[in-house]
Design a protein around this motif. Structure first.
Motif, PDB file in Angstrom:
ATOM      1  N   ARG A 100      70.501  29.995 -57.886  1.00 40.27           N
ATOM      2  CA  ARG A 100      71.205  28.714 -57.772  1.00 40.27           C
ATOM      3  C   ARG A 100      72.681  28.772 -58.180  1.00 40.27           C
ATOM      4  O   ARG A 100      73.449  27.889 -57.817  1.00 40.27           O
ATOM      5  N   LEU A 101      73.054  29.790 -58.942  1.00 42.18           N
ATOM      6  CA  LEU A 101      74.436  29.913 -59.404  1.00 42.18           C
ATOM      7  C   LEU A 101      75.105  31.089 -58.706  1.00 42.18           C
ATOM      8  O   LEU A 101      74.852  32.238 -59.035  1.00 42.18           O
ATOM      9  N   ASP A 102      75.947  30.798 -57.729  1.00 40.57           N
ATOM     10  CA  ASP A 102      76.683  31.825 -57.018  1.00 40.57           C
ATOM     11  C   ASP A 102      78.009  32.081 -57.714  1.00 40.57           C
ATOM     12  O   ASP A 102      78.530  31.223 -58.426  1.00 40.57           O
ATOM     13  N   VAL A 124      81.684  24.766 -62.285  1.00 40.03           N
ATOM     14  CA  VAL A 124      80.778  24.194 -63.279  1.00 40.03           C
ATOM     15  C   VAL A 124      81.585  23.603 -64.430  1.00 40.03           C
ATOM     16  O   VAL A 124      82.758  23.902 -64.599  1.00 40.03           O
ATOM     17  N   THR A 125      80.933  22.761 -65.196  1.00 43.17           N
ATOM     18  CA  THR A 125      81.463  22.333 -66.485  1.00 43.17           C
ATOM     19  C   THR A 125      80.548  22.937 -67.532  1.00 43.17           C
ATOM     20  O   THR A 125      79.336  23.044 -67.316  1.00 43.17           O
ATOM     21  N   THR A 167      78.594  30.563 -77.884  1.00 41.75           N
ATOM     22  CA  THR A 167      77.226  30.224 -77.500  1.00 41.75           C
ATOM     23  C   THR A 167      77.267  29.115 -76.453  1.00 41.75           C
ATOM     24  O   THR A 167      77.885  28.072 -76.673  1.00 41.75           O
ATOM     25  N   LEU A 168      76.620  29.353 -75.321  1.00 39.29           N
ATOM     26  CA  LEU A 168      76.538  28.340 -74.278  1.00 39.29           C
ATOM     27  C   LEU A 168      75.546  27.265 -74.700  1.00 39.29           C
ATOM     28  O   LEU A 168      74.390  27.540 -74.991  1.00 39.29           O
ATOM     29  N   LYS A 169      76.025  26.022 -74.759  1.00 37.41           N
ATOM     30  CA  LYS A 169      75.149  24.901 -75.103  1.00 37.41           C
ATOM     31  C   LYS A 169      74.598  24.239 -73.847  1.00 37.41           C
ATOM     32  O   LYS A 169      73.441  23.874 -73.794  1.00 37.41           O
ATOM     33  N   SER A 170      75.458  24.030 -72.840  1.00 37.57           N
ATOM     34  CA  SER A 170      75.004  23.435 -71.585  1.00 37.57           C
ATOM     35  C   SER A 170      75.953  23.823 -70.465  1.00 37.57           C
ATOM     36  O   SER A 170      77.103  24.186 -70.705  1.00 37.57           O
ATOM     37  N   LEU A 171      75.444  23.726 -69.248  1.00 37.88           N
ATOM     38  CA  LEU A 171      76.212  24.044 -68.051  1.00 37.88           C
ATOM     39  C   LEU A 171      75.756  23.094 -66.964  1.00 37.88           C
ATOM     40  O   LEU A 171      74.564  22.822 -66.836  1.00 37.88           O
ATOM     41  N   CYS A 172      76.708  22.574 -66.193  1.00 37.94           N
ATOM     42  CA  CYS A 172      76.364  21.666 -65.108  1.00 37.94           C
ATOM     43  C   CYS A 172      77.173  22.038 -63.873  1.00 37.94           C
ATOM     44  O   CYS A 172      78.401  22.160 -63.948  1.00 37.94           O
TER      45      CYS A 172
END
Length: 121
Positions: free
Chosen positions: A33-35, A40-41, A67-72
């Protein structure tokens, strides 16, 4: 790795990753899903760990952790041709210095000229 190193009881913190419709994406789907180049944010946690001097490192040490907390994934009606041109914001010199883009400005004297003027006075 789980079986070899006995990691059955180690908790894994998975960041929230959403698609453009705000549906959670399972970690097994990330590569599908991530190309590359997908806009992204992200929300990240930046941490600096400072350790005092010890035998192995007499001057102390620092560890920077992101550290990645969230990605959209950002919603788009069509995919842009270029998100960020290659090299924008990156130094071109291997020493980390950026080159000037235009003709030199008529600024003040150079260091050498300033030192010579100071010595002559």
């Amino acid at each position: 790795m789980i079986d070899v190193h006995g990691l059955d009881d180690v908790p894994v913190v998975v960041p929230n990753v959403w698609d453009a419709d705000r549906s959670l994406i399972h970690p097994s789907e990330y590569s599908k899903r991530l190309d590359k180049g997908t806009p992204v944010t992200v929300e990240v946690l930046l941490q600096l760990w400072t350790f005092g001097p010890e035998n192995k490192c007499p001057t102390g040490s620092r560890i920077y952790q992101t550290t990645l907390k969230s990605l959209c994934i950002l919603p788009l009606t069509e995919r842009p041709k270029t998100l960020v041109p290659n090299g924008v914001g990156m130094p071109t010199d291997p020493k980390g210095k950026c080159k000037a883009d235009g003709p030199p400005a008529q600024g003040g004297p150079t260091r050498k000229a300033a030192k010579m003027a100071g010595a002559a006075a």
